[in-house]
Design an enzyme around this catalytic site. Sequence first.
Site, PDB file in Angstrom:
ATOM      1  CE  LYS A 172      -1.640  -2.004   4.034  1.00 44.10           C
ATOM      2  NZ  LYS A 172      -2.610  -1.474   5.228  1.00 44.10           N
ATOM      3  CB  THR A 202      -6.085   8.588   6.230  1.00 42.00           C
ATOM      4  OG1 THR A 202      -5.436   8.916   7.505  1.00 42.00           O
ATOM      5  CG2 THR A 202      -6.940   9.470   5.264  1.00 42.00           C
ATOM      6  N   GLY A 219      -8.186   3.763  10.040  1.00 40.47           N
ATOM      7  CA  GLY A 219      -8.802   2.882   9.554  1.00 40.47           C
ATOM      8  C   GLY A 219      -8.840   2.324   8.228  1.00 40.47           C
ATOM      9  CB  THR A 220      -6.767   3.682   5.268  1.00 40.64           C
ATOM     10  OG1 THR A 220      -5.873   4.311   5.977  1.00 40.64           O
ATOM     11  CG2 THR A 220      -7.004   5.103   4.834  1.00 40.64           C
ATOM     12  N   GLY A 221      -6.279   1.086   6.280  1.00 33.86           N
ATOM     13  CA  GLY A 221      -5.622  -0.359   6.823  1.00 33.86           C
ATOM     14  C   GLY A 221      -7.067  -1.364   6.334  1.00 33.86           C
ATOM     15  CB  CYS A 222      -8.756  -1.884   9.447  1.00 34.00           C
ATOM     16  SG  CYS A 222      -8.093  -1.771  10.704  1.00 34.00           S
TER      17      CYS A 222
HETATM   18  N1  LIG Z   1      -5.270  10.530   0.822  1.00 31.45           N
HETATM   19  C1  LIG Z   1      -5.688   9.590   0.245  1.00 31.45           C
HETATM   20  N2  LIG Z   1      -6.797   9.346  -0.247  1.00 31.45           N
HETATM   21  C2  LIG Z   1      -7.022   8.280  -1.162  1.00 31.45           C
HETATM   22  N3  LIG Z   1      -6.361   6.714  -0.801  1.00 31.45           N
HETATM   23  C3  LIG Z   1      -5.594   7.124   0.171  1.00 31.45           C
HETATM   24  C4  LIG Z   1      -5.485   8.436   0.851  1.00 31.45           C
HETATM   25  N4  LIG Z   1      -4.432   7.732   1.489  1.00 31.45           N
HETATM   26  C5  LIG Z   1      -4.396   6.312   1.351  1.00 31.45           C
HETATM   27  N5  LIG Z   1      -5.507   5.804   1.057  1.00 31.45           N
HETATM   28  C6  LIG Z   1      -5.197   4.195   0.239  1.00 31.45           C
HETATM   29  O1  LIG Z   1      -5.959   3.579   1.486  1.00 31.45           O
HETATM   30  C7  LIG Z   1      -5.340   2.039   1.180  1.00 31.45           C
HETATM   31  C8  LIG Z   1      -4.938   1.827   2.240  1.00 31.45           C
HETATM   32  O2  LIG Z   1      -3.447   2.856   2.394  1.00 31.45           O
HETATM   33  P1  LIG Z   1      -2.132   2.744   4.128  1.00 31.45           P
HETATM   34  O3  LIG Z   1      -2.670   4.429   4.532  1.00 31.45           O
HETATM   35  O4  LIG Z   1      -1.058   3.066   3.028  1.00 31.45           O
HETATM   36  O5  LIG Z   1      -2.818   2.210   5.196  1.00 31.45           O
HETATM   37  P2  LIG Z   1      -2.302   1.573   6.649  1.00 31.45           P
HETATM   38  O6  LIG Z   1      -4.277   2.082   6.935  1.00 31.45           O
HETATM   39  O7  LIG Z   1      -2.422   0.494   6.508  1.00 31.45           O
HETATM   40  O8  LIG Z   1      -1.515   2.825   6.990  1.00 31.45           O
HETATM   41  C9  LIG Z   1      -4.223   1.886   0.043  1.00 31.45           C
HETATM   42  O9  LIG Z   1      -5.404   1.727  -0.877  1.00 31.45           O
HETATM   43  C10 LIG Z   1      -4.265   3.488  -0.867  1.00 31.45           C
HETATM   44  O10 LIG Z   1      -3.758   3.948  -1.183  1.00 31.45           O
HETATM   45  C1  LIG Z   2      -7.104  -2.062  16.268  1.00 30.12           C
HETATM   46  C2  LIG Z   2      -6.126  -1.359  15.933  1.00 30.12           C
HETATM   47  N1  LIG Z   2      -5.754  -2.105  14.730  1.00 30.12           N
HETATM   48  C3  LIG Z   2      -5.831  -1.819  13.920  1.00 30.12           C
HETATM   49  C4  LIG Z   2      -5.349   0.137  13.819  1.00 30.12           C
HETATM   50  C5  LIG Z   2      -4.865   0.236  12.441  1.00 30.12           C
HETATM   51  O1  LIG Z   2      -5.064   1.003  11.966  1.00 30.12           O
HETATM   52  P1  LIG Z   2      -4.786   2.453  11.374  1.00 30.12           P
HETATM   53  O2  LIG Z   2      -3.470   2.282  11.259  1.00 30.12           O
HETATM   54  O3  LIG Z   2      -6.068   3.399  10.132  1.00 30.12           O
HETATM   55  O4  LIG Z   2      -4.333   3.493  12.960  1.00 30.12           O
HETATM   56  C6  LIG Z   2      -5.566   0.716  15.461  1.00 30.12           C
HETATM   57  N2  LIG Z   2      -5.476   1.931  15.019  1.00 30.12           N
HETATM   58  N3  LIG Z   2      -6.305   0.232  16.100  1.00 30.12           N
END
Ligand SMILES: Nc1ncnc2c1ncn2[C@@H]1O[C@H](COP(=O)(O)OP(=O)(O)O)[C@@H](O)[C@H]1O
Ligand SMILES: Cc1ncc(COP(=O)(O)O)c(N)n1
Length: 269
Positions: free
Chosen positions: A179, A210, A212-215
């Site tokens: 990602k 943003t 919770g995006t990864g979850c």
């Molecule tokens: N500002 C943003 N606008 C659009 N897509 C985003 C943005 N930030 C993250 N993403 C997308 O959200 C998803 C989660 O990515 P990321 O934020 O890198 O993960 P995590 O939450 O694990 O840190 C990926 O598909 C990433 O490309």
């Molecule tokens: C319980 C739990 N699981 C996963 C994440 C990661 O999410 P994020 O990277 O968006 O903070 C979080 N903040 N809390």
Amino acid sequence: MPIRTAVPPRVLTVAGSDSGGGAGIQADLKTMLAHGVHGMSVLTAVTAQNSLGVQGAWELPVEAVRAQYRSVVDDIGVQAVKTGMLASAALVETVAELLAATDAPVVVDPVGVSKHGDALLAAEALDSVRTKLLPVATVATPNLDEVAQLTGVTVTDESGMRRAAEEILAFGPRWALIKGGHLTGDAVDLLTDGSAEHWLRAPRYDNRHTHGTGCTLASAVASGLALGQDVPTAVENAKAYVTGAIRAGFPLGGGIGPVDHGWRTRPAE
Ligand SMILES: Nc1ncnc2c1ncn2[C@@H]1O[C@H](COP(=O)(O)OP(=O)(O)O)[C@@H](O)[C@H]1O
Ligand SMILES: Cc1ncc(COP(=O)(O)O)c(N)n1
């Protein structure tokens, strides 16, 4: 009215609770509801968490995790599993051992630190993630911080993402979804199984909400797999879902608010 007999696909999340409702188990179950699958949960840890950060975290005993998993799998059954926060080496190893015996596809989000920089995984658990958990993954979905923690590779551009994918695949998952959310420019992710390469591109929304995006992305992939989609299709659909959810993310509390899991049910603004 006739009683319904058709049942939706069942998807299990093995993850931590986010009291603020933006990430973790809460994000996973909302995402599953939005995809029309039946969401179930094995709780690994409880966090006291809000838009400002993680104020406390308590992991559950290994037996509690094992018992929840058995309750769900032995009676209800699962068509896909997603893992998130696993907190400790003991929990990573327990979950990996349980998942090694399932035929269902497994999406591993190797959660390391929260958006605020709070540790959600003990440093000594990284080796168990590499050697026990990643080998049982159908898809592994590290962000760039997790790539750095797991492989030592610092990614700054798209060629770095390709190198990161090779290193992650070497630990044994069938597919790597790297990602690129933490880079600048378009939000670009790379999905590869070592031969096919799929680049997923979306506009970067200038929205700081943003949490919770990864979850959300990983749970959407698991939902798609449970619905019978192949990995590239499930990831493409999940990317569209998370992009819409980020675009619609809203301010809650004084810090980083959640993405909007229900964006498809609201009228377009
Ligand atoms: N500002 C943003 N606008 C659009 N897509 C985003 C943005 N930030 C993250 N993403 C997308 O959200 C998803 C989660 O990515 P990321 O934020 O890198 O993960 P995590 O939450 O694990 O840190 C990926 O598909 C990433 O490309
Ligand atoms: C319980 C739990 N699981 C996963 C994440 C990661 O999410 P994020 O990277 O968006 O903070 C979080 N903040 N809390």
